[in-house]
Design a protein around this motif. Structure first.
Motif, PDB file in Angstrom:
ATOM      1  N   MET A 432       0.817  -1.209   0.000  1.00 22.70           N
ATOM      2  CA  MET A 432       0.000   0.000   0.000  1.00 22.70           C
ATOM      3  C   MET A 432       0.852   1.262   0.000  1.00 22.70           C
ATOM      4  SD  MET A 432      -3.406  -0.587   2.344  1.00 22.70           S
ATOM      5  CE  MET A 432      -4.351   0.669   1.463  1.00 22.70           C
ATOM      6  N   LEU A 433       0.239   2.339  -0.501  1.00 24.75           N
ATOM      7  CA  LEU A 433       0.795   3.684  -0.443  1.00 24.75           C
ATOM      8  C   LEU A 433      -0.269   4.586   0.189  1.00 24.75           C
ATOM      9  CD1 LEU A 433       2.170   3.918  -4.091  1.00 24.75           C
ATOM     10  CD2 LEU A 433       3.544   3.516  -2.045  1.00 24.75           C
ATOM     11  N   LYS A 434       0.106   5.834   0.493  1.00 25.14           N
ATOM     12  CA  LYS A 434      -0.874   6.818   0.953  1.00 25.14           C
ATOM     13  C   LYS A 434      -0.536   8.179   0.343  1.00 25.14           C
ATOM     14  CE  LYS A 434       1.645   7.722   5.279  1.00 25.14           C
ATOM     15  NZ  LYS A 434       1.638   7.540   6.728  1.00 25.14           N
ATOM     16  N   ASN A 435      -1.500   9.086   0.405  1.00 26.24           N
ATOM     17  CA  ASN A 435      -1.318  10.463  -0.039  1.00 26.24           C
ATOM     18  C   ASN A 435      -0.902  10.549  -1.516  1.00 26.24           C
ATOM     19  OD1 ASN A 435      -1.900  11.280   2.591  1.00 26.24           O
ATOM     20  ND2 ASN A 435       0.259  11.197   3.203  1.00 26.24           N
ATOM     21  N   VAL A 436      -1.754  10.014  -2.368  1.00 28.50           N
ATOM     22  CA  VAL A 436      -1.492  10.031  -3.813  1.00 28.50           C
ATOM     23  C   VAL A 436      -2.562  10.851  -4.519  1.00 28.50           C
ATOM     24  CG1 VAL A 436      -1.311   8.630  -5.902  1.00 28.50           C
ATOM     25  CG2 VAL A 436      -0.380   7.759  -3.739  1.00 28.50           C
ATOM     26  N   THR A 437      -2.163  11.675  -5.468  1.00 31.15           N
ATOM     27  CA  THR A 437      -3.100  12.327  -6.386  1.00 31.15           C
ATOM     28  C   THR A 437      -2.579  12.177  -7.803  1.00 31.15           C
ATOM     29  OG1 THR A 437      -2.026  14.496  -6.181  1.00 31.15           O
ATOM     30  CG2 THR A 437      -3.874  14.042  -4.702  1.00 31.15           C
ATOM     31  N   TYR A 438      -3.491  12.162  -8.761  1.00 31.96           N
ATOM     32  CA  TYR A 438      -3.073  12.189 -10.169  1.00 31.96           C
ATOM     33  C   TYR A 438      -3.636  13.420 -10.849  1.00 31.96           C
ATOM     34  CZ  TYR A 438      -7.577   9.727 -11.173  1.00 31.96           C
ATOM     35  OH  TYR A 438      -8.896   9.342 -11.260  1.00 31.96           O
ATOM     36  N   HIS A 439      -2.896  13.934 -11.808  1.00 33.04           N
ATOM     37  CA  HIS A 439      -3.208  15.202 -12.437  1.00 33.04           C
ATOM     38  C   HIS A 439      -3.242  15.026 -13.955  1.00 33.04           C
ATOM     39  CE1 HIS A 439      -1.947  17.332  -8.626  1.00 33.04           C
ATOM     40  NE2 HIS A 439      -1.346  16.173  -8.493  1.00 33.04           N
ATOM     41  N   GLY A 440      -4.063  15.819 -14.626  1.00 32.85           N
ATOM     42  CA  GLY A 440      -4.100  15.709 -16.084  1.00 32.85           C
ATOM     43  C   GLY A 440      -4.976  16.761 -16.728  1.00 32.85           C
ATOM     44  N   MET A 441      -4.938  16.771 -18.048  1.00 28.91           N
ATOM     45  CA  MET A 441      -5.825  17.578 -18.863  1.00 28.91           C
ATOM     46  C   MET A 441      -6.864  16.630 -19.453  1.00 28.91           C
ATOM     47  SD  MET A 441      -4.624  20.705 -18.704  1.00 28.91           S
ATOM     48  CE  MET A 441      -5.163  21.627 -20.127  1.00 28.91           C
ATOM     49  N   THR A 442      -8.107  17.046 -19.489  1.00 28.26           N
ATOM     50  CA  THR A 442      -9.213  16.138 -19.788  1.00 28.26           C
ATOM     51  C   THR A 442      -8.993  15.317 -21.049  1.00 28.26           C
ATOM     52  OG1 THR A 442     -10.861  17.436 -18.601  1.00 28.26           O
ATOM     53  CG2 THR A 442     -11.656  16.047 -20.380  1.00 28.26           C
ATOM     54  N   THR A 443      -8.849  15.949 -22.204  1.00 29.75           N
ATOM     55  CA  THR A 443      -8.742  15.177 -23.446  1.00 29.75           C
ATOM     56  C   THR A 443      -7.436  14.395 -23.506  1.00 29.75           C
ATOM     57  OG1 THR A 443      -7.938  17.165 -24.585  1.00 29.75           O
ATOM     58  CG2 THR A 443     -10.283  16.678 -24.757  1.00 29.75           C
ATOM     59  N   GLU A 444      -6.375  14.957 -22.932  1.00 28.98           N
ATOM     60  CA  GLU A 444      -5.101  14.240 -22.908  1.00 28.98           C
ATOM     61  C   GLU A 444      -5.225  12.965 -22.085  1.00 28.98           C
ATOM     62  OE1 GLU A 444      -1.386  15.437 -20.451  1.00 28.98           O
ATOM     63  OE2 GLU A 444      -1.113  16.346 -22.435  1.00 28.98           O
ATOM     64  N   PHE A 445      -5.877  13.078 -20.918  1.00 31.50           N
ATOM     65  CA  PHE A 445      -6.066  11.921 -20.035  1.00 31.50           C
ATOM     66  C   PHE A 445      -6.848  10.812 -20.720  1.00 31.50           C
ATOM     67  CE2 PHE A 445      -8.840   9.628 -17.096  1.00 31.50           C
ATOM     68  CZ  PHE A 445      -7.945   9.155 -16.154  1.00 31.50           C
ATOM     69  N   TRP A 446      -8.010  11.153 -21.298  1.00 29.98           N
ATOM     70  CA  TRP A 446      -8.855  10.113 -21.888  1.00 29.98           C
ATOM     71  C   TRP A 446      -8.249   9.514 -23.152  1.00 29.98           C
ATOM     72  CZ3 TRP A 446     -12.081   7.959 -18.844  1.00 29.98           C
ATOM     73  CH2 TRP A 446     -12.690   8.684 -17.824  1.00 29.98           C
ATOM     74  N   ASN A 447      -7.302  10.217 -23.765  1.00 29.05           N
ATOM     75  CA  ASN A 447      -6.601   9.645 -24.923  1.00 29.05           C
ATOM     76  C   ASN A 447      -5.414   8.783 -24.515  1.00 29.05           C
ATOM     77  OD1 ASN A 447      -7.478  10.512 -27.823  1.00 29.05           O
ATOM     78  ND2 ASN A 447      -7.874  12.312 -26.542  1.00 29.05           N
ATOM     79  N   LYS A 448      -5.057   8.803 -23.231  1.00 32.18           N
ATOM     80  CA  LYS A 448      -3.951   7.981 -22.752  1.00 32.18           C
ATOM     81  C   LYS A 448      -4.413   6.633 -22.200  1.00 32.18           C
ATOM     82  CE  LYS A 448      -0.469  11.471 -21.639  1.00 32.18           C
ATOM     83  NZ  LYS A 448       0.372  12.054 -20.563  1.00 32.18           N
ATOM     84  N   ILE A 449      -5.708   6.354 -22.268  1.00 28.45           N
ATOM     85  CA  ILE A 449      -6.199   5.061 -21.794  1.00 28.45           C
ATOM     86  C   ILE A 449      -5.872   3.996 -22.838  1.00 28.45           C
ATOM     87  CG2 ILE A 449      -8.269   3.719 -21.277  1.00 28.45           C
ATOM     88  CD1 ILE A 449      -9.416   6.104 -19.897  1.00 28.45           C
ATOM     89  N   VAL A 450      -5.133   2.982 -22.418  1.00 33.95           N
ATOM     90  CA  VAL A 450      -4.704   1.941 -23.358  1.00 33.95           C
ATOM     91  C   VAL A 450      -5.500   0.651 -23.214  1.00 33.95           C
ATOM     92  CG1 VAL A 450      -2.382   2.887 -23.542  1.00 33.95           C
ATOM     93  CG2 VAL A 450      -2.872   1.149 -21.790  1.00 33.95           C
ATOM     94  N   ALA A 451      -6.229   0.506 -22.106  1.00 30.25           N
ATOM     95  CA  ALA A 451      -7.026  -0.711 -21.925  1.00 30.25           C
ATOM     96  C   ALA A 451      -8.199  -0.414 -20.995  1.00 30.25           C
ATOM     97  CB  ALA A 451      -6.184  -1.845 -21.348  1.00 30.25           C
ATOM     98  N   ILE A 452      -9.333  -1.047 -21.289  1.00 31.14           N
ATOM     99  CA  ILE A 452     -10.515  -0.946 -20.433  1.00 31.14           C
ATOM    100  C   ILE A 452     -11.069  -2.345 -20.186  1.00 31.14           C
ATOM    101  CG2 ILE A 452     -11.173   1.412 -21.040  1.00 31.14           C
ATOM    102  CD1 ILE A 452     -13.019   0.324 -23.160  1.00 31.14           C
ATOM    103  N   GLY A 453     -11.814  -2.468 -19.122  1.00 28.86           N
ATOM    104  CA  GLY A 453     -12.318  -3.774 -18.727  1.00 28.86           C
ATOM    105  C   GLY A 453     -13.453  -4.268 -19.604  1.00 28.86           C
ATOM    106  N   PRO A 454     -13.709  -5.579 -19.582  1.00 30.49           N
ATOM    107  CA  PRO A 454     -14.827  -6.165 -20.326  1.00 30.49           C
ATOM    108  C   PRO A 454     -16.148  -5.924 -19.605  1.00 30.49           C
ATOM    109  CG  PRO A 454     -13.726  -7.865 -19.069  1.00 30.49           C
ATOM    110  CD  PRO A 454     -12.942  -6.612 -18.851  1.00 30.49           C
ATOM    111  N   GLU A 455     -17.245  -6.336 -20.235  1.00 29.90           N
ATOM    112  CA  GLU A 455     -18.571  -6.126 -19.668  1.00 29.90           C
ATOM    113  C   GLU A 455     -18.712  -6.762 -18.287  1.00 29.90           C
ATOM    114  OE1 GLU A 455     -23.289  -6.709 -20.895  1.00 29.90           O
ATOM    115  OE2 GLU A 455     -21.695  -7.123 -22.342  1.00 29.90           O
TER     116      GLU A 455
END
Length: 495
Positions: A432-455
């Motif tokens: 485990m870790l603690k105190n994490v945040t992630y940062h991004g720009m909306t369209t940049e973030f959603w274009n960096k998704i390389v895999a998504i889960g199945p139904e």
């Protein structure tokens, strides 16, 4: 028998209002007669510290006079107050006309005579307060059994809502709806080494009855929640100032969807109606059918017919039937969330039914419906299970649950936290870790998704506390989604 008489009376009063509106010469008018019951229970440690059970009723009249809106409301539902309130709404519209820049026009809608009731198995208000309180206290007792290991505070909640409303319009609609909603969860706080960290567990807030409060599931997760809180408070801080890969579970991803896809596609926000309070949107209408909002394998669909969805109903608050539609298709922005006014302005022949008011005393406005990330196609090159995402990650972080968040006025630049974090190294979860945040720009973030889960990994998470408008209105919606693997995201420390 009493309820039936009351409903029949309210139908007659609604019809009275419509007849009065027509006589005033308004081009359009509607009335919503509403009754809300809200029951909330909260427990801290071994005490029930919150118990409320409120009923609130009244009606609101909305009219359109020469292209200007007028609205008035009253908490007393009688023939006399109907007459006075209609007159007041027309008076407000005539006053608004003096400063109206452009006349309001509405997309057409058919007249409907119909009723809708949320399908439920157990009426949540038929279950005793004692039984509900006993469940919360049993959970807290289980969490506090880990006091020697560091758990110092336990808390839980149960929330139930019933919304009854009659809608009638000058276009001939008369619609009755009864909506049920239920929600529950708990958490605990562990203290060690001068630090305090919490771990939470919730059931999805759904339009269901008491059957959504799965007692066995809640109790079975007590040990896990307590031990993870203890592990979290003793864990090292997450990395800061680097880019890394993220495996985001649906319990976390739904809020990112809400803030960076849901709010930017509310068409009233796009047109600047919310600029004085909650901001505008970068997703302007000149980008429609052009903007590469997300990777080509990413699809977001709005669906007010989704079983159990927090925004699921029969008709919106303008009498428009519930429906489903694509918002992001193959990564491209293809539609917005509209009411009748914004749909007409966009040149659409109809609204997609996204109008909602949180009270009889509130004006309907565009609200996010159920809006979800569609799953990947089984066997597709961008479809993977959580286990496969982890195995494919050399260096990254697995995030569960929601935490702090912020996003700019145009919904471009954001940061999100979480409730629990695990480090991934060489395809394995290492701790485990603690105190994490992630940062991004909306369209940049959603274009960096390389895999998504199945139904099979679809989960119905969402919120019952979405604020918008001035004065503030609260709405609820589900963001059904699947896990996602996102590459090269900036990580910062949450302080």
């Amino acid at each position: 028998m009493v309820e039936l008489v009351t409903k029949n009376q309210n139908q007659l009063l609604a019809q009275q209002a419509i007849e009065l509106i027509i006589k005033t010469g308004c081009e359009y008018g509607d009335i919503r007669i509403c009754c809300y019951r809200n029951q909330n229970l909260g427990a801290t440690d071994l005490s029930l510290n919150q118990l409320s059970d409120n009923i609130n009723s009244g009606f609101g009249v909305r009219v359109l006079y020469r292209g200007a809106w007028g609205f008035a409301a009253n908490s007393v539902i009688t023939s006399e107050t109907i007459t006075k309130t209609v007159a007041r709404a027309v008076e407000v519209a005539k006053g608004t006309l003096l400063s109206q820049r452009q006349p309001v026009r509405l997309a057409p809608v058919e007249a409907y005579i119909d009723s809708y009731v949320t399908p439920i198995l157990i009426d949540p208000f038929s279950v005793s307060v004692g039984e509900k309180a006993e469940l919360l206290l049993s959970i807290n007792q289980g969490l506090l059994s880990y006091q020697d290991q560091g758990v110092k505070k336990a808390y839980g909640f149960l929330r139930f809502n019933r919304e009854e409303k009659i809608f009638a319009s000058t276009e001939g609609s008369l619609i009755e709806q009864t909506l049920y909603r239920s929600y529950g969860g708990y958490g605990c706080t562990a203290i060690a080494n001068g630090d305090a960290q919490s771990r939470n567990y919730e059931l999805p807030p759904l339009n269901q009855g008491y059957e959504n409060i799965n007692k066995q599931d809640l109790l079975e997760n007590v040990e896990r929640v307590a031990t993870e809180a203890i592990a979290k408070v003793n864990a090292p801080d997450g990395p800061s100032g680097i880019t890394t890969d993220l495996v985001l579970l649906p319990t976390n991803l739904w809020l990112t969807i809400h803030e960076s896809v849901g709010h930017p596609t509310e068409l009233d926000r796009v047109y600047g109606y919310e600029a004085n309070f909650a901001g505008t949107s970068f997703a302007t209408t000149d980008k429609l059918n052009k903007l590469q909002y997300a990777a080509p394998w990413i699809n977001f669909k709005a669906d007010r017919t989704q079983p159990g969805g927090r925004s699921t109903l029969g008709y919106d608050d303008e009498g428009v039937p519930a429906q489903e539609w694509d918002v992001i298709k193959d990564g491209i922005l293809v539609d917005y969330l509209t009411d009748r006014e914004t749909a007409h302005r966009l040149g659409r022949g109809s609204s997609n039914g996204s109008s909602f008011a949180d009270s009889w005393s509130s004006l309907p406005m565009v609200r996010i419906p159920n809006l979800g990330l569609e799953p990947g196609s089984d066997g597709g090159s961008h479809t993977a299970s959580v286990e496969e995402m982890i195995a494919d990650t050399a260096e990254g972080i697995l995030i569960d649950g929601i935490g702090s968040f912020s996003i700019d006025q145009q919904r471009r630049n954001f940061q999100f936290g979480g409730d629990a974090f695990w480090q991934i190294k060489n395809g394995k979860v290492t701790g485990m870790l603690k105190n994490v945040t992630y940062h991004g720009m909306t369209t940049e973030f959603w274009n960096k998704i390389v895999a998504i889960g199945p139904e099979s990994s679809w989960q119905q998470w969402g919120t019952n506390m979405c604020g918008k408008g001035e004065p503030m209105q609260i709405a609820q919606m589900t963001h059904r989604c699947v896990p996602a693997l996102v590459k090269d995201i900036h990580i910062g420390k949450h302080v």
